[in-house]
Design an enzyme around this catalytic site. Structure first.
Site, short mmCIF file in Angstrom:
data_model
loop_
_atom_site.label_atom_id
_atom_site.label_comp_id
_atom_site.label_asym_id
_atom_site.label_seq_id
_atom_site.Cartn_x
_atom_site.Cartn_y
_atom_site.Cartn_z
N LEU A 1 0.78 -1.17 -0.14
CA LEU A 1 0.07 0.13 -0.12
C LEU A 1 0.99 1.24 0.15
CD1 LEU A 1 -2.95 0.46 0.06
CD2 LEU A 1 -2.66 1.28 2.42
N GLY A 2 1.83 1.40 -1.17
CA GLY A 2 2.63 2.37 -1.17
C GLY A 2 1.99 3.28 -2.19
N ILE B 1 1.35 3.12 -5.49
CA ILE B 1 0.51 2.75 -6.53
C ILE B 1 -0.65 2.21 -5.80
CG2 ILE B 1 0.13 1.10 -8.43
CD1 ILE B 1 3.37 1.60 -8.80
N HIS C 1 5.00 -4.57 -20.11
CA HIS C 1 5.67 -3.53 -19.16
C HIS C 1 5.06 -2.03 -19.68
CE1 HIS C 1 8.91 -2.94 -16.11
NE2 HIS C 1 7.92 -1.85 -16.15
N ILE C 2 3.88 -1.95 -19.84
CA ILE C 2 3.25 -0.48 -20.30
C ILE C 2 2.71 0.51 -19.08
CG2 ILE C 2 3.32 -1.17 -22.63
CD1 ILE C 2 0.29 -1.27 -22.34
N ARG D 1 6.65 -6.12 -10.58
CA ARG D 1 7.95 -6.70 -11.17
C ARG D 1 7.55 -8.32 -11.44
NH1 ARG D 1 8.86 -2.36 -12.49
NH2 ARG D 1 10.71 -1.11 -12.13
N GLU E 1 12.58 -9.86 -18.65
CA GLU E 1 12.15 -9.02 -19.70
C GLU E 1 13.36 -8.83 -20.70
OE1 GLU E 1 9.97 -5.79 -18.51
OE2 GLU E 1 8.81 -7.06 -17.08
N1 LIG Z 1 4.69 -1.93 -14.53
C1 LIG Z 1 5.34 -0.70 -14.26
O1 LIG Z 1 5.26 0.06 -15.44
C2 LIG Z 1 5.70 0.11 -13.02
C3 LIG Z 1 6.00 -0.93 -12.04
N2 LIG Z 1 6.35 -0.24 -10.84
C4 LIG Z 1 6.66 -1.32 -9.73
O2 LIG Z 1 5.59 -1.17 -8.60
C5 LIG Z 1 6.41 -1.20 -7.43
C6 LIG Z 1 5.74 -0.46 -6.29
O3 LIG Z 1 5.59 0.81 -6.67
P1 LIG Z 1 5.01 2.19 -5.48
O4 LIG Z 1 3.73 1.61 -5.14
O5 LIG Z 1 5.40 3.27 -6.42
O6 LIG Z 1 6.33 1.91 -4.46
P2 LIG Z 1 6.11 2.48 -2.94
O7 LIG Z 1 7.52 2.19 -2.29
O8 LIG Z 1 5.52 3.65 -2.92
O9 LIG Z 1 5.45 1.18 -2.13
C7 LIG Z 1 5.56 -0.29 -1.86
C8 LIG Z 1 5.20 -0.66 -0.84
O10 LIG Z 1 5.40 -2.03 -0.78
C9 LIG Z 1 5.45 -2.17 0.74
N3 LIG Z 1 6.37 -3.66 0.95
C10 LIG Z 1 7.66 -3.64 0.79
N4 LIG Z 1 8.02 -5.08 1.16
C11 LIG Z 1 6.77 -5.61 1.34
C12 LIG Z 1 6.60 -6.97 1.61
N5 LIG Z 1 7.35 -8.03 1.77
N6 LIG Z 1 5.15 -7.27 1.75
C13 LIG Z 1 4.21 -6.54 1.59
N7 LIG Z 1 4.30 -5.18 1.32
C14 LIG Z 1 5.75 -4.55 1.26
C15 LIG Z 1 6.16 -1.07 1.24
O11 LIG Z 1 5.96 -1.10 2.62
C16 LIG Z 1 5.48 -0.17 0.25
O12 LIG Z 1 4.29 0.43 1.34
C17 LIG Z 1 8.11 -0.70 -7.67
O13 LIG Z 1 8.79 -0.95 -6.76
C18 LIG Z 1 8.22 -1.01 -9.24
O14 LIG Z 1 8.78 -2.02 -8.97
C19 LIG Z 1 6.40 0.80 -10.55
C20 LIG Z 1 6.10 1.71 -11.56
C21 LIG Z 1 5.84 1.45 -12.88
O1 LIG Z 2 8.72 3.30 -13.22
C1 LIG Z 2 8.99 2.01 -13.38
O2 LIG Z 2 9.50 1.52 -12.22
C2 LIG Z 2 8.83 1.27 -14.51
O3 LIG Z 2 8.70 0.24 -14.23
C3 LIG Z 2 8.42 2.06 -15.52
O4 LIG Z 2 7.40 2.82 -15.56
C4 LIG Z 2 8.88 1.14 -16.87
O5 LIG Z 2 9.54 2.06 -17.55
P1 LIG Z 2 10.75 1.47 -18.84
O6 LIG Z 2 11.47 0.25 -18.32
O7 LIG Z 2 9.76 1.25 -19.79
O8 LIG Z 2 11.58 2.66 -19.14
#
Ligand SMILES: NC(=O)C1=CN([C@@H]2O[C@H](COP(=O)(O)OP(=O)(O)OC[C@H]3O[C@@H](n4cnc5c(N)ncnc54)[C@H](O)[C@@H]3O)[C@@H](O)[C@H]2O)C=CC1
Ligand SMILES: O=C(O)C(=O)[C@H](O)COP(=O)(O)O
Length: 330
Positions: free
Chosen positions: A158-159, A161, A294-295, A242, A270
């Site tokens: 619950l961060g 996203i 991954h969009i 991820r 990936e």
């Molecule tokens: N598909 C995509 O394009 C994207 C994917 N992501 C992925 O989403 C992930 C989460 O992003 P945000 O919400 O911004 O991160 P954030 O850091 O705001 O939130 C992550 C949450 O996960 C919790 N957490 C950590 N370890 C845990 C565990 N073992 N069990 C339960 N909760 C746990 C943390 O306490 C935190 O509240 C990123 O680390 C990134 O890998 C992020 C942006 C884009």
């Molecule tokens: O912000 C992240 O973390 C992501 O996974 C991205 O939004 C994906 O970015 P790209 O790898 O497509 O640059």
């Protein structure tokens, strides 16, 4: 002159014309490449500007003698050796929350896609072709559709996203449970009517389980045979975080056996290899999977914010100030 070496795709960065710090030397390097080539190309960098899934291993970081900052364009930084950067006095920063809304939106999109059995409907209708529609269109309907509005959703993480997803799911009228290593404050829980619970409770009680955690030792393989077995029949697994969170073989088996549905935006590795289990599903398994490459976080709007926020941080560092969102404890 400040030297910035960039591993992110040039077309992505330059597309929107976001103004870069003036007079700096930005060079788009040849990436992906070997660690040796990467170190060579970034050797003179003051700043490295990388994509959220680009690898910066210890062997590379140890050779970055001028570097003051490694900046991830997005949120993820799981492929950067944070400790090695810290030892070298290099800040590692991300753009926290920059794409929380689009990622949550795509998660909800995958939820609805699975609930309405769209992969199955889409495959059926395309397989028929134009000639197939002489009979009733309704013939190609799929069974077992349900509504998001009455579903119990489990958010794991619950961060930024996870919280953006809460807002959207509340509007749909869902019941929301969540699990995180840190509990949200009581006021937030009450205001949003969400219930904190254990991971096991999420697995057992939720119709849809959506993962919003970073890759850590504690989150790798959170979706595996043993946890899938605890889920409801036909539970929907959403992974927009991820690929490493999911055990590929175990999920593929569960999809092929008609046990669960899944909506994935990410996959490990990936790009996937030709023999990747999730790309070699049976027809029945394929009908239970919606997948995007991954969009989730990469809308045009988010890319503009990503570049702006990154450049602001870079200027701060070069002015001797502390940048935002330092993630390696420096
Ligand atoms: N598909 C995509 O394009 C994207 C994917 N992501 C992925 O989403 C992930 C989460 O992003 P945000 O919400 O911004 O991160 P954030 O850091 O705001 O939130 C992550 C949450 O996960 C919790 N957490 C950590 N370890 C845990 C565990 N073992 N069990 C339960 N909760 C746990 C943390 O306490 C935190 O509240 C990123 O680390 C990134 O890998 C992020 C942006 C884009
Ligand atoms: O912000 C992240 O973390 C992501 O996974 C991205 O939004 C994906 O970015 P790209 O790898 O497509 O640059």
């Amino acid at each position: 002159m400040v030297k910035v070496r960039v591993t992110c795709n040039k077309n992505i960065i330059e597309r929107f014309g976001v103004k870069k710090p003036e007079g700096w030397d930005f060079q788009y390097i040849n990436y992906p490449c070997s660690d040796e080539e990467l170190a060579q190309q970034c050797k003179d960098a003051d700043i490295v500007f990388c994509g959220p899934v680009d690898y910066f291993r210890r062997e590379v970081i140890e050779q970055l003698d001028n570097c003051k900052l490694i900046h991830s364009l997005g949120v993820g930084f799981d492929k950067i050796d944070l400790e090695a950067a810290k030892e070298k006095g290099i800040y590692v920063c991300n753009n926290r929350a920059v794409n929380a809304v689009p990622v949550a939106e795509l998660a909800v999109g995958h939820m609805i896609t699975s609930l309405r059995r769209m992969p199955e409907a889409d495959a059926k209708i395309k397989a028929k072709g134009v000639d197939g529609f002489n009979e009733s269109f309704k013939e190609y309907q799929v069974k077992g559709q349900s509504e998001l509005s009455s579903r119990v959703i489990g958010l794991v993480g619950l961060g930024a996203i996870g919280k953006a997803a809460v807002k959207m799911l509340k509007a749909f009228g869902c019941e929301i449970m969540y699990y995180d290593v840190f509990r949200a404050d009581e006021a937030y829980e009450m205001e949003n009517d969400i219930k904190y619970c254990t991971y096991d409770e999420i697995l057992e009680k939720c119709d849809i389980i959506s993962y919003h955690v970073p890759v850590l030792d504690s989150t790798r393989n959170m979706v595996r045979k043993e946890t899938i077995e605890k889920m409801k029949q036909d539970a929907i697994i959403i992974n927009v975080a991820r690929g490493e969170i999911v055990n590929n073989e175990d999920l593929a088996e569960a999809l092929n056996n008609g046990r669960v549905f899944a909506g994935l935006d990410v996959i490990a590795p990936e790009p996937p290899s030709a023999d990747h289990p999730l790309f070699n599903l049976t027809e029945a398994g394929k009908a239970r999977l919606s997948i995007t490459p991954h969009i989730a976080g990469t809308t045009d709007d988010a890319f503009i914010r990503m570049s702006k926020w990154s450049y602001d941080d870079m200027v701060k560092v070069m002015n001797g100030e502390r940048p935002n969102n330092v993630v390696n404890g420096l």
